[in-house]
Design a protein around this motif. Sequence first.
Motif, PDB file in Angstrom:
ATOM      1  N   SER A   1      38.091 -13.670  58.725  1.00  0.00           N
ATOM      2  CA  SER A   1      37.637 -14.997  58.360  1.00  0.00           C
ATOM      3  C   SER A   1      38.369 -15.421  57.095  1.00  0.00           C
ATOM      4  CB  SER A   1      36.125 -15.002  58.093  1.00  0.00           C
ATOM      5  OG  SER A   1      35.832 -14.265  56.920  1.00  0.00           O
ATOM      6  N   ARG A   2      38.341 -16.712  56.805  1.00  0.00           N
ATOM      7  CA  ARG A   2      39.001 -17.222  55.597  1.00  0.00           C
ATOM      8  C   ARG A   2      38.470 -16.519  54.349  1.00  0.00           C
ATOM      9  NH1 ARG A   2      41.122 -22.414  53.686  1.00  0.00           N
ATOM     10  NH2 ARG A   2      40.534 -22.686  51.502  1.00  0.00           N
ATOM     11  N   ALA A   3      37.143 -16.430  54.230  1.00  0.00           N
ATOM     12  CA  ALA A   3      36.532 -15.834  53.036  1.00  0.00           C
ATOM     13  C   ALA A   3      36.885 -14.356  52.899  1.00  0.00           C
ATOM     14  CB  ALA A   3      35.013 -16.016  53.081  1.00  0.00           C
ATOM     15  N   THR A   4      36.867 -13.629  54.015  1.00  0.00           N
ATOM     16  CA  THR A   4      37.193 -12.197  53.972  1.00  0.00           C
ATOM     17  C   THR A   4      38.650 -11.992  53.582  1.00  0.00           C
ATOM     18  OG1 THR A   4      35.536 -11.702  55.649  1.00  0.00           O
ATOM     19  CG2 THR A   4      37.258 -10.057  55.305  1.00  0.00           C
ATOM     20  N   PHE A   5      39.540 -12.821  54.132  1.00  0.00           N
ATOM     21  CA  PHE A   5      40.956 -12.707  53.795  1.00  0.00           C
ATOM     22  C   PHE A   5      41.187 -12.967  52.311  1.00  0.00           C
ATOM     23  CE2 PHE A   5      44.944 -14.891  52.894  1.00  0.00           C
ATOM     24  CZ  PHE A   5      45.852 -13.917  53.257  1.00  0.00           C
ATOM     25  N   ILE A   6      40.589 -14.030  51.788  1.00  0.00           N
ATOM     26  CA  ILE A   6      40.764 -14.367  50.371  1.00  0.00           C
ATOM     27  C   ILE A   6      40.305 -13.214  49.487  1.00  0.00           C
ATOM     28  CG2 ILE A   6      39.943 -15.866  48.514  1.00  0.00           C
ATOM     29  CD1 ILE A   6      39.858 -18.155  50.554  1.00  0.00           C
ATOM     30  N   ARG A   7      39.178 -12.610  49.832  1.00  0.00           N
ATOM     31  CA  ARG A   7      38.641 -11.510  49.033  1.00  0.00           C
ATOM     32  C   ARG A   7      39.587 -10.303  49.074  1.00  0.00           C
ATOM     33  NH1 ARG A   7      34.309 -11.367  51.374  1.00  0.00           N
ATOM     34  NH2 ARG A   7      34.499  -9.509  52.710  1.00  0.00           N
ATOM     35  N   HIS A   8      40.024  -9.925  50.277  1.00  0.00           N
ATOM     36  CA  HIS A   8      40.914  -8.765  50.421  1.00  0.00           C
ATOM     37  C   HIS A   8      42.257  -9.017  49.743  1.00  0.00           C
ATOM     38  CE1 HIS A   8      38.962  -5.839  53.161  1.00  0.00           C
ATOM     39  NE2 HIS A   8      38.249  -6.893  53.525  1.00  0.00           N
TER      40      HIS A   8
END
Length: 328
Positions: A230-237
């Motif tokens: 997801s967008r949020a998971t990618f940004i965090r990683h």
Amino acid sequence: MDTLSRVVQMARLRGTVDIRCMVAGRHTLDNPEGGNGRSPFHLLLAGECTLELPDRRIALRAGDFVLLPRGTAHRVHTRGPDPDEPIERRDLGPYALLRGIRAEDTPVRGAAVDLFCGHYTWGPGAGQVLMGMLPDVLHVPLGTDAGGPLPLLGAFMRDEARTVGPGTEAVLDSLCDVLLTMALRSVSGVGRAAWLASTRGVVRTVTDAVVRDPAHDWGIEKFAALNSMSRATFIRHFGRETGMNAGEFLTRLRMLLAAELLTETEQPVAAVAAAVGYGSESAFGRAFRLAAGDTPARLRRAARQAVRGEGVSVLRLGPADGGEPSPG
């Protein structure tokens, strides 16, 4: 090819050992400003010393590597239990040897400090862009553990420096190149150089995609989709693994690729801009100047003049303050 290997290959840096210091007393070694296209380094194989910069002091221990990408003037203070003593300087051809002398003029044995001092040269192009992306001081503890890579590399450098025979300069220069790659891949934690060392799947996937097609209209949604996130998971990683947002990372890769095109091809600047994803030559020029400290046209001209041996200076680099906005 992984990110670091690709970047090192494009940068075409050349490392050289200038001085080997083997001293047991307390001394101060002055290092003037490196000059354009010249970044000094120090590798401490034994002992302790202090690196003094205009704004800070850094304690160095055995196994530490320090690179000053912008050639900042500095001093190295060696320290040890012995009092000050005379130093003998010998020109060994490929490098100079600074060695302490006992009162009876017997060279010091088992010197408390064994320090290799040298520099990396880089011309207009990807090397200039890479150095501009690094922090003012890159300090990397490589360690002295028996199972680590530095003891082996250090022993090789010592042996080659001690024997000084045909090919010694070429061998030491090659070992300096290996040293820088080891240092860059050992960078840990969040910082401006950490992205070079990342081997995580998220970063590799993004890097491979951008290198294959830098002109593509990349954005966070597309990067996230490549990694099935997801967008949020990618940004965090991505932020955790690189210490920057995806837009800054994208800009850095594009500017490195652009520098290579500018110096290795005859494509017009507008074509280079389009090849790395910029529809506007002016927007590309602004982003490139932030990364390289120079305009695309001047960098290309300087690279051509350097090839002809005209000795044109490259603008002194400052930290890369930004780039294109974050995608998405």
